[in-house]
Design a protein around this motif. Structure first.
Motif, PDB file in Angstrom:
ATOM      1  N   SER A 109       0.831  -1.009   0.000  1.00 57.28           N
ATOM      2  CA  SER A 109       0.011  -0.034  -0.008  1.00 57.28           C
ATOM      3  C   SER A 109       0.917   1.245  -0.078  1.00 57.28           C
ATOM      4  CB  SER A 109      -0.915   0.043   1.323  1.00 57.28           C
ATOM      5  OG  SER A 109      -1.708   1.183   1.409  1.00 57.28           O
ATOM      6  N   ASN A 110       0.165   2.184  -0.664  1.00 58.88           N
ATOM      7  CA  ASN A 110       0.893   3.624  -0.327  1.00 58.88           C
ATOM      8  C   ASN A 110       1.052   4.041   1.109  1.00 58.88           C
ATOM      9  OD1 ASN A 110       1.539   3.804  -3.082  1.00 58.88           O
ATOM     10  ND2 ASN A 110      -0.364   4.649  -3.799  1.00 58.88           N
ATOM     11  N   GLN A 112       0.243   7.193   3.705  1.00 64.87           N
ATOM     12  CA  GLN A 112      -0.370   8.428   3.565  1.00 64.87           C
ATOM     13  C   GLN A 112       0.590   9.709   3.269  1.00 64.87           C
ATOM     14  OE1 GLN A 112      -1.915   9.918   7.406  1.00 64.87           O
ATOM     15  NE2 GLN A 112      -4.067   9.882   6.314  1.00 64.87           N
ATOM     16  N   ASP A 113       0.107  10.633   2.228  1.00 69.39           N
ATOM     17  CA  ASP A 113       0.716  11.662   2.135  1.00 69.39           C
ATOM     18  C   ASP A 113       2.226  11.459   1.673  1.00 69.39           C
ATOM     19  OD1 ASP A 113      -1.686  13.034   2.448  1.00 69.39           O
ATOM     20  OD2 ASP A 113      -1.245  13.542   4.420  1.00 69.39           O
ATOM     21  N   SER A 114       2.558  10.382   1.084  1.00 69.70           N
ATOM     22  CA  SER A 114       3.798  10.082   0.406  1.00 69.70           C
ATOM     23  C   SER A 114       4.137   9.485  -0.553  1.00 69.70           C
ATOM     24  CB  SER A 114       4.319   8.968   1.687  1.00 69.70           C
ATOM     25  OG  SER A 114       5.731   8.560   1.577  1.00 69.70           O
ATOM     26  N   GLY A 152      -2.839   2.307   4.443  1.00 64.60           N
ATOM     27  CA  GLY A 152      -2.828   3.369   3.612  1.00 64.60           C
ATOM     28  C   GLY A 152      -3.156   4.610   4.577  1.00 64.60           C
ATOM     29  N   ASP A 153      -3.602   4.348   5.892  1.00 67.68           N
ATOM     30  CA  ASP A 153      -3.741   5.636   6.819  1.00 67.68           C
ATOM     31  C   ASP A 153      -2.424   5.738   7.601  1.00 67.68           C
ATOM     32  OD1 ASP A 153      -6.468   5.986   6.185  1.00 67.68           O
ATOM     33  OD2 ASP A 153      -7.216   4.814   7.860  1.00 67.68           O
ATOM     34  N   THR A 154      -1.568   4.718   7.302  1.00 71.25           N
ATOM     35  CA  THR A 154      -0.099   5.110   8.093  1.00 71.25           C
ATOM     36  C   THR A 154       0.754   6.254   7.426  1.00 71.25           C
ATOM     37  OG1 THR A 154      -0.371   2.535   8.629  1.00 71.25           O
ATOM     38  CG2 THR A 154       2.040   3.637   8.975  1.00 71.25           C
ATOM     39  N   THR A 155       1.597   6.737   8.251  1.00 76.88           N
ATOM     40  CA  THR A 155       2.383   7.816   7.871  1.00 76.88           C
ATOM     41  C   THR A 155       3.678   7.226   7.704  1.00 76.88           C
ATOM     42  OG1 THR A 155       2.799   9.085  10.078  1.00 76.88           O
ATOM     43  CG2 THR A 155       1.059   9.779   8.671  1.00 76.88           C
TER      44      THR A 155
END
Length: 200
Positions: A109-110, A112-114, A152-155
């Motif tokens: 997964s992508n 978050q904001d990255s 996906g919610d992980t930074t």
């Protein structure tokens, strides 16, 4: 004047009759309501009360190993010249046994904001019986979706520290349990373990 005196006892008689009928009606309504509530509890009840305890997964206690002392182990229990002494069970650790299950495919997964992405392999554990793992297998598609949403919610900051990775484990365990509770009415996953962890 005699007519007026005769009317008063008739009025009192009617009033007593009405009060008596009212009291009887109140008793009947109260008894009917109490009976209805009792019947509703016994027949309908809440969904949690309606399910017997056997319908939900049960905790699995650790089995007691047979402990054989050195004195008992020597003599008739030897075979091939060695002692057949059982390994004593440890006194520490968890009270319940753990069942582990590794999900077959890794999750990608992508973040978050990255521009970076994460790829992890996941295994879970439960102190409950095999039904929890069976439920997980049955709803694996929904579970995989929930895990991908959690990833996906992980930074970026979370995936580069040990504390962040521990929080991610808890977040994924919660996501899996929410799916199982929604689908089966019971979660049961106690821990998530990473079998693979790559950030690129």
């Amino acid at each position: 004047m005699a007519d007026k005196k005769e009317d008063t006892p008739k009025k009192k008689g009617k009033l007593v009759k009405l009060l008596g009928i009212g009291a009887v009606l109140l008793v009947l309504v109260g008894a009917g309501a109490a009976g209805g509530m009792f019947f509703a509890q016994k027949m309908g009840g809440s969904s949690a009360e309606a399910k017997p305890a056997q319908d939900v997964p049960q905790l699995v206690p650790k089995s007691e190993e047979v402990r054989v002392s050195a004195a008992e182990g020597s003599g008739s229990e030897t075979s091939g010249g060695g002692s057949k002494e059982a390994t004593p069970a440890g006194t520490g650790g968890a009270k319940y046994a753990s069942t582990y299950y590794e999900l077959d495919k890794d999750f990608t997964s992508n973040l978050q904001d990255s521009v970076h992405y994460i790829q992890v392999g996941i295994a879970v554990s439960t102190p409950y019986d095999q039904r929890v793992i069976d439920n997980l297998k049955t709803h694996e598609i929904a579970v995989r979706s929930a895990v991908l949403m959690a990833l996906g919610d992980t930074t970026e900051d979370e995936v580069f520290t040990s504390d962040g990775k521990k929080q991610l484990q808890k977040h994924i365990a919660d996501a899996i349990n929410q799916v199982l509770i929604q689908k089966e009415g019971f979660g049961g996953i106690s821990n998530v373990y990473f079998t693979n962890f790559v950030v690129q």
